[in-house]
Each structure stands twice: as structure tokens, then as C-alpha cells.
Design a protein around this motif. Structure first.
Motif, PDB file in Angstrom:
ATOM      1  N   HIS A 159       0.831  -1.207   0.000  1.00 39.63           N
ATOM      2  CA  HIS A 159       0.000   0.000   0.000  1.00 39.63           C
ATOM      3  C   HIS A 159       0.869   1.263   0.000  1.00 39.63           C
ATOM      4  O   HIS A 159       0.602   2.219  -0.739  1.00 39.63           O
ATOM      5  CB  HIS A 159      -0.922   0.015   1.221  1.00 39.63           C
ATOM      6  N   ILE A 160       1.901   1.268   0.829  1.00 38.06           N
ATOM      7  CA  ILE A 160       2.771   2.441   0.937  1.00 38.06           C
ATOM      8  C   ILE A 160       3.527   2.693  -0.367  1.00 38.06           C
ATOM      9  O   ILE A 160       3.637   3.838  -0.836  1.00 38.06           O
ATOM     10  CB  ILE A 160       3.762   2.279   2.112  1.00 38.06           C
ATOM     11  N   LEU A 161       4.037   1.634  -0.968  1.00 37.00           N
ATOM     12  CA  LEU A 161       4.771   1.786  -2.226  1.00 37.00           C
ATOM     13  C   LEU A 161       3.875   2.350  -3.323  1.00 37.00           C
ATOM     14  O   LEU A 161       4.315   3.172  -4.140  1.00 37.00           O
ATOM     15  CB  LEU A 161       5.356   0.432  -2.657  1.00 37.00           C
ATOM     16  N   LEU A 162       2.614   1.918  -3.347  1.00 37.29           N
ATOM     17  CA  LEU A 162       1.666   2.455  -4.329  1.00 37.29           C
ATOM     18  C   LEU A 162       1.308   3.907  -4.008  1.00 37.29           C
ATOM     19  O   LEU A 162       1.149   4.730  -4.918  1.00 37.29           O
ATOM     20  CB  LEU A 162       0.402   1.599  -4.362  1.00 37.29           C
ATOM     21  N   MET A 163       1.186   4.221  -2.721  1.00 34.66           N
ATOM     22  CA  MET A 163       0.873   5.605  -2.326  1.00 34.66           C
ATOM     23  C   MET A 163       1.999   6.566  -2.696  1.00 34.66           C
ATOM     24  O   MET A 163       1.752   7.730  -3.023  1.00 34.66           O
ATOM     25  CB  MET A 163       0.614   5.680  -0.813  1.00 34.66           C
ATOM     26  N   MET A 164       3.221   6.099  -2.657  1.00 37.57           N
ATOM     27  CA  MET A 164       4.364   6.962  -2.946  1.00 37.57           C
ATOM     28  C   MET A 164       4.405   7.390  -4.410  1.00 37.57           C
ATOM     29  O   MET A 164       5.109   8.336  -4.767  1.00 37.57           O
ATOM     30  CB  MET A 164       5.666   6.241  -2.568  1.00 37.57           C
ATOM     31  N   LYS A 165       3.643   6.712  -5.255  1.00 41.57           N
ATOM     32  CA  LYS A 165       3.566   7.086  -6.668  1.00 41.57           C
ATOM     33  C   LYS A 165       2.499   8.147  -6.935  1.00 41.57           C
ATOM     34  O   LYS A 165       2.419   8.689  -8.035  1.00 41.57           O
ATOM     35  CB  LYS A 165       3.276   5.844  -7.515  1.00 41.57           C
ATOM     36  N   LEU A 166       1.674   8.437  -5.923  1.00 41.23           N
ATOM     37  CA  LEU A 166       0.598   9.412  -6.094  1.00 41.23           C
ATOM     38  C   LEU A 166       1.138  10.835  -5.955  1.00 41.23           C
ATOM     39  O   LEU A 166       2.154  11.068  -5.311  1.00 41.23           O
ATOM     40  CB  LEU A 166      -0.496   9.174  -5.052  1.00 41.23           C
ATOM     41  N   THR A 167       0.432  11.773  -6.569  1.00 42.89           N
ATOM     42  CA  THR A 167       0.749  13.184  -6.407  1.00 42.89           C
ATOM     43  C   THR A 167      -0.415  13.875  -5.711  1.00 42.89           C
ATOM     44  O   THR A 167      -1.568  13.432  -5.810  1.00 42.89           O
ATOM     45  CB  THR A 167       1.017  13.861  -7.761  1.00 42.89           C
ATOM     46  N   PHE A 168      -0.101  14.953  -4.999  1.00 43.34           N
ATOM     47  CA  PHE A 168      -1.108  15.680  -4.230  1.00 43.34           C
ATOM     48  C   PHE A 168      -0.983  17.169  -4.485  1.00 43.34           C
ATOM     49  O   PHE A 168       0.117  17.674  -4.741  1.00 43.34           O
ATOM     50  CB  PHE A 168      -0.957  15.398  -2.725  1.00 43.34           C
ATOM     51  N   SER A 169      -2.091  17.861  -4.416  1.00 41.97           N
ATOM     52  CA  SER A 169      -2.066  19.318  -4.514  1.00 41.97           C
ATOM     53  C   SER A 169      -1.498  19.898  -3.227  1.00 41.97           C
ATOM     54  O   SER A 169      -1.503  19.252  -2.178  1.00 41.97           O
ATOM     55  CB  SER A 169      -3.472  19.868  -4.745  1.00 41.97           C
ATOM     56  N   THR A 170      -1.012  21.127  -3.304  1.00 38.85           N
ATOM     57  CA  THR A 170      -0.471  21.766  -2.101  1.00 38.85           C
ATOM     58  C   THR A 170      -1.586  21.992  -1.082  1.00 38.85           C
ATOM     59  O   THR A 170      -2.738  22.217  -1.440  1.00 38.85           O
ATOM     60  CB  THR A 170       0.172  23.116  -2.452  1.00 38.85           C
ATOM     61  N   SER A 171      -1.218  21.918   0.197  1.00 39.62           N
ATOM     62  CA  SER A 171      -2.164  22.113   1.310  1.00 39.62           C
ATOM     63  C   SER A 171      -3.351  21.165   1.210  1.00 39.62           C
ATOM     64  O   SER A 171      -4.514  21.565   1.335  1.00 39.62           O
ATOM     65  CB  SER A 171      -2.649  23.562   1.357  1.00 39.62           C
ATOM     66  N   THR A 172      -3.061  19.904   0.953  1.00 41.03           N
ATOM     67  CA  THR A 172      -4.123  18.905   0.834  1.00 41.03           C
ATOM     68  C   THR A 172      -4.775  18.662   2.187  1.00 41.03           C
ATOM     69  O   THR A 172      -4.101  18.400   3.181  1.00 41.03           O
ATOM     70  CB  THR A 172      -3.552  17.574   0.293  1.00 41.03           C
ATOM     71  N   GLU A 173      -6.091  18.725   2.216  1.00 39.36           N
ATOM     72  CA  GLU A 173      -6.853  18.510   3.453  1.00 39.36           C
ATOM     73  C   GLU A 173      -7.414  17.086   3.469  1.00 39.36           C
ATOM     74  O   GLU A 173      -7.967  16.617   2.477  1.00 39.36           O
ATOM     75  CB  GLU A 173      -7.994  19.520   3.566  1.00 39.36           C
ATOM     76  N   LEU A 193      -6.419   4.522  -9.830  1.00 36.15           N
ATOM     77  CA  LEU A 193      -7.092   3.268 -10.196  1.00 36.15           C
ATOM     78  C   LEU A 193      -6.379   2.049  -9.618  1.00 36.15           C
ATOM     79  O   LEU A 193      -7.016   1.162  -9.036  1.00 36.15           O
ATOM     80  CB  LEU A 193      -7.188   3.150 -11.718  1.00 36.15           C
ATOM     81  N   ILE A 194      -5.041   2.001  -9.763  1.00 33.55           N
ATOM     82  CA  ILE A 194      -4.283   0.851  -9.256  1.00 33.55           C
ATOM     83  C   ILE A 194      -4.422   0.748  -7.743  1.00 33.55           C
ATOM     84  O   ILE A 194      -4.592  -0.346  -7.188  1.00 33.55           O
ATOM     85  CB  ILE A 194      -2.799   0.960  -9.658  1.00 33.55           C
ATOM     86  N   ASN A 195      -4.366   1.884  -7.049  1.00 36.09           N
ATOM     87  CA  ASN A 195      -4.512   1.888  -5.587  1.00 36.09           C
ATOM     88  C   ASN A 195      -5.867   1.355  -5.167  1.00 36.09           C
ATOM     89  O   ASN A 195      -5.978   0.567  -4.214  1.00 36.09           O
ATOM     90  CB  ASN A 195      -4.342   3.311  -5.049  1.00 36.09           C
ATOM     91  N   ILE A 196      -6.916   1.785  -5.875  1.00 42.56           N
ATOM     92  CA  ILE A 196      -8.273   1.364  -5.531  1.00 42.56           C
ATOM     93  C   ILE A 196      -8.457  -0.128  -5.779  1.00 42.56           C
ATOM     94  O   ILE A 196      -9.036  -0.848  -4.954  1.00 42.56           O
ATOM     95  CB  ILE A 196      -9.302   2.190  -6.331  1.00 42.56           C
ATOM     96  N   ILE A 197      -7.941  -0.620  -6.910  1.00 44.69           N
ATOM     97  CA  ILE A 197      -8.040  -2.052  -7.215  1.00 44.69           C
ATOM     98  C   ILE A 197      -7.326  -2.871  -6.146  1.00 44.69           C
ATOM     99  O   ILE A 197      -7.850  -3.878  -5.647  1.00 44.69           O
ATOM    100  CB  ILE A 197      -7.450  -2.356  -8.609  1.00 44.69           C
ATOM    101  N   PHE A 198      -6.113  -2.425  -5.777  1.00 45.35           N
ATOM    102  CA  PHE A 198      -5.354  -3.153  -4.761  1.00 45.35           C
ATOM    103  C   PHE A 198      -6.063  -3.115  -3.414  1.00 45.35           C
ATOM    104  O   PHE A 198      -6.042  -4.103  -2.668  1.00 45.35           O
ATOM    105  CB  PHE A 198      -3.949  -2.559  -4.633  1.00 45.35           C
ATOM    106  N   MET A 199      -6.707  -1.983  -3.089  1.00 40.50           N
ATOM    107  CA  MET A 199      -7.462  -1.893  -1.829  1.00 40.50           C
ATOM    108  C   MET A 199      -8.582  -2.925  -1.788  1.00 40.50           C
ATOM    109  O   MET A 199      -8.796  -3.588  -0.771  1.00 40.50           O
ATOM    110  CB  MET A 199      -8.039  -0.486  -1.650  1.00 40.50           C
TER     111      MET A 199
END
Length: 313
Positions: A159-173, A193-199
Motif C-alpha cells: 500500500h505504501i509503495l503504491l501511495m508513494m507514486k501518487l501526487t497531491f495538490s499543495t495544502s491537501t486537506e 485506479l491501481i490503488n483502488i483495485i489493490f485496496m
């Protein structure tokens, strides 16, 4: 909206349970009380099991592990929430958020696996009593716990390795009081999509399969109880399952409530409120369920208190 790579994200903002400043002292006091009760209660269970040779059995070995996991589970989220309220700061660093997700997933998975292993233990004890000592030997029990830890570590790390590939906007709430995996993925600005499928796949491994195992174990237990002629034997056999059934019902009942709140709730903070039940309340109640409903644990706790040194007034 401008998108930036996660390496440039310094922090997230945890919106918590309420933005009302007047409610913050109440929330702080309530969560601090629940956290202290949870830690104290589960540590007492661990001490009672370790120090009392009368309950050095597989069932209480698994209970000891469950109490340890519950302490770690609640310690993953609540201390950071209390620190943020005290400092009046809603931020959590990017690395801190990933760390929180990592450990939360490990201990949540371990809760599922340990409850399943405890159901299997009761299945062997009631349905195959003559083989119980041989089947549930210390080496096998240790192996079951070790395998549970290994699967939990692997699932969480993926899960963490897949999350590290995501990008986020500044000041994400994040509309939660901790970095919950689904909420973090939901606020990502890149394709998830890949994160959701793996979840979904891992939900089957970590939740659905254990639930099936628990249901199968208790279906066999019920079948065995129905074949018993003596009411006293039925009561004695089923009484060993009472505490575990209560904990299972509480854990999966509250988890189902959170899942339904995800499906129907339009207000994100209402999901955070419903999450309190399985992240904080369930670990807090587990020691009370086992100490009040289980005479062996109750006796072990009484002997533990008798051993405690008394100080002269």
C-alpha cells in the motif's frame, strides 16, 4: 488547480472531528481518557496472561497478542490527534502520514487475523478436543501469529509503495482525524485506479477471508454443540466462546458501520466520527469484555492484583 509531485508536499492537514474551538477541550479530554483506559486495560490483560501459569494456553496466548496489537493500533492514531489539538495545529508531515498509514494497516490486519486464529482455536478445542493439545502446540501457535505478521507487513508495505507514486495538490486537506488509507487516496490529484483495485483485493485477503474463516469455525462449533446431549456440556463448551463472539461482533459490527457510512454519508467528517468506534472504542472495550465474561481472565487479574506490592499509608 496546480499539481505538484509528492516530494514537494511538506504536510497534509487533518481536519479532525470538529472545527469548533469550543469543542476541542472536550474532544481532547474524551480521547485522552479513552486512550489511557485502552492502554491500561490491555496491558493488564498482557501482564495477567504472562505472569499466571494457569492460563498459559493457546487461547490466552492469542488474547495476549490481541491486547498488544490493540495497544499499538490505538497508539498509531490517538497520540498524534491529541498533540495536534494541544498545539492547535492540524498538520501532519508527508512522511508522518505515510508512517501512520503503514502502521495502521499492519495492526488493523493483525486484528482480523488474530480474531480468525482465535476462532480456529475454539473450533479445534470444541470439535476435536482429543487432538487439541497436539494440534495447537506452542510451535504451531507461534507459526500462526508469525504468518499473520508477515502477511500484514507485506500488505501494508505494498500500500505504501503504491501511495508513494501518487501526487497531491499543495495544502491537501484530509477530512479525518488520522491518515486513513481510503481518505488519503481519495484526495490524491493523480490517477488512483491501481490503488483502488489493490485496496479491494486486499480487503478480500485481510477482511473477507478471515470473516469466512470465523463463520466456518462457528458453524462447525454450533453443529457440534447441537449433537451434544448434555445441556451442561453445551453450556460449558459455548461459554469459552462467549467473550470472543462479543469481540468479533463489536469489531466487525463497527467496521460494517464505517463501510456503510462511506457508502451513504455525504459529509466526510461524519465518516471520521463513525470510525471512532472501531479505531478507539473497540480496543478500549476488549479488556472489559474478556475480564467480565471470562472467569479465567478474571481470576488471573485477581491473582495479579494480590501479587502487587502494597505501600503502607
Amino acid at each position: 488547480m496546480e499539481r505538484k509531485n509528492h516530494t514537494k508536499i511538506a504536510q497534509f492537514l487533518l481536519l479532525g472531528l470538529s472545527e469548533d474551538p469550543e469543542q476541542q477541550p472536550i474532544i481532547f479530554g474524551l480521547f485522552l481518557s479513552m486512550y489511557l483506559i485502552t492502554v491500561l486495560g490491555n496491558l493488564l490483560i498482557i501482564l495477567a496472561v504472562i505472569t499466571d501459569s494457569h492460563i498459559h494456553t493457546p487461547m490466552y496466548f492469542f488474547l495476549c497478542n490481541l491486547s498488544f496489537v490493540d495497544v499499538c493500533f490505538v497508539s498509531t492514531t490517538v497520540p498524534k490527534m491529541l498533540a495536534n489539538i494541544q498545539a492547535q495545529d492540524k498538520s501532519i508531515s508527508y512522511k508522518g502520514c505515510l508512517t501512520q498509514v503503514y502502521f495502521f494497516m499492519i495492526f488493523a490486519a493483525m486484528d482480523n487475523f488474530l480474531l480468525t486464529v482465535m476462532a480456529f482455536d475454539r473450533f479445534v478445542a470444541i470439535c476435536h478436543p482429543l487432538n487439541y493439545t497436539v494440534s495447537m502446540n506452542p510451535q504451531f501457535c507461534g507459526l500462526l501469529v508469525l504468518i499473520s505478521w508477515m502477511i500484514s507487513f507485506c500488505v501494508s508495505m505494498t500500500h505504501i509503495l503504491l501511495m508513494m507514486k501518487l501526487t497531491f495538490s499543495t495544502s491537501t486537506e484530509i477530512p479525518h482525524f488520522f491518515c486513513e488509507l481510503a481518505q488519503v487516496v481519495k484526495v490524491a490529484s493523480s490517477d488512483t485506479l491501481i490503488n483502488i483495485i489493490f485496496m479491494y483485493v486486499m480487503t478480500a485477503v485481510v477482511v473477507v477471508f478471515p470473516v469466512i474463516g470465523i463463520l466456518y469455525s462457528y458453524s462447525q462449533i454450533l453443529s457440534t454443540l447441537l449433537r451434544m446431549s448434555s445441556i451442561a456440556s453445551k453450556y460449558k463448551a459455548f461459554s469459552t466462546c462467549g467473550s470472543h463472539l462479543c469481540v468479533v461482533s463489536l469489531f466487525y459490527g463497527t467496521g460494517l458501520g464505517v463501510y456503510l457510512s462511506y457508502a451513504v454519508a455525504s459529509f466526510s467528517q461524519s465518516i471520521a466520527v463513525s470510525s471512532i468506534m472501531y479505531t478507539v472504542v473497540t480496543p478500549m472495550l476488549n479488556p472489559f469484555i474478556y475480564s467480565l465474561r471470562n472467569k479465567d481472565v478474571k481470576g488471573a487479574l485477581q491473582r495479579l492484583f494480590k501479587k502487587a506490592p502494597s505501600f503502607p499509608s
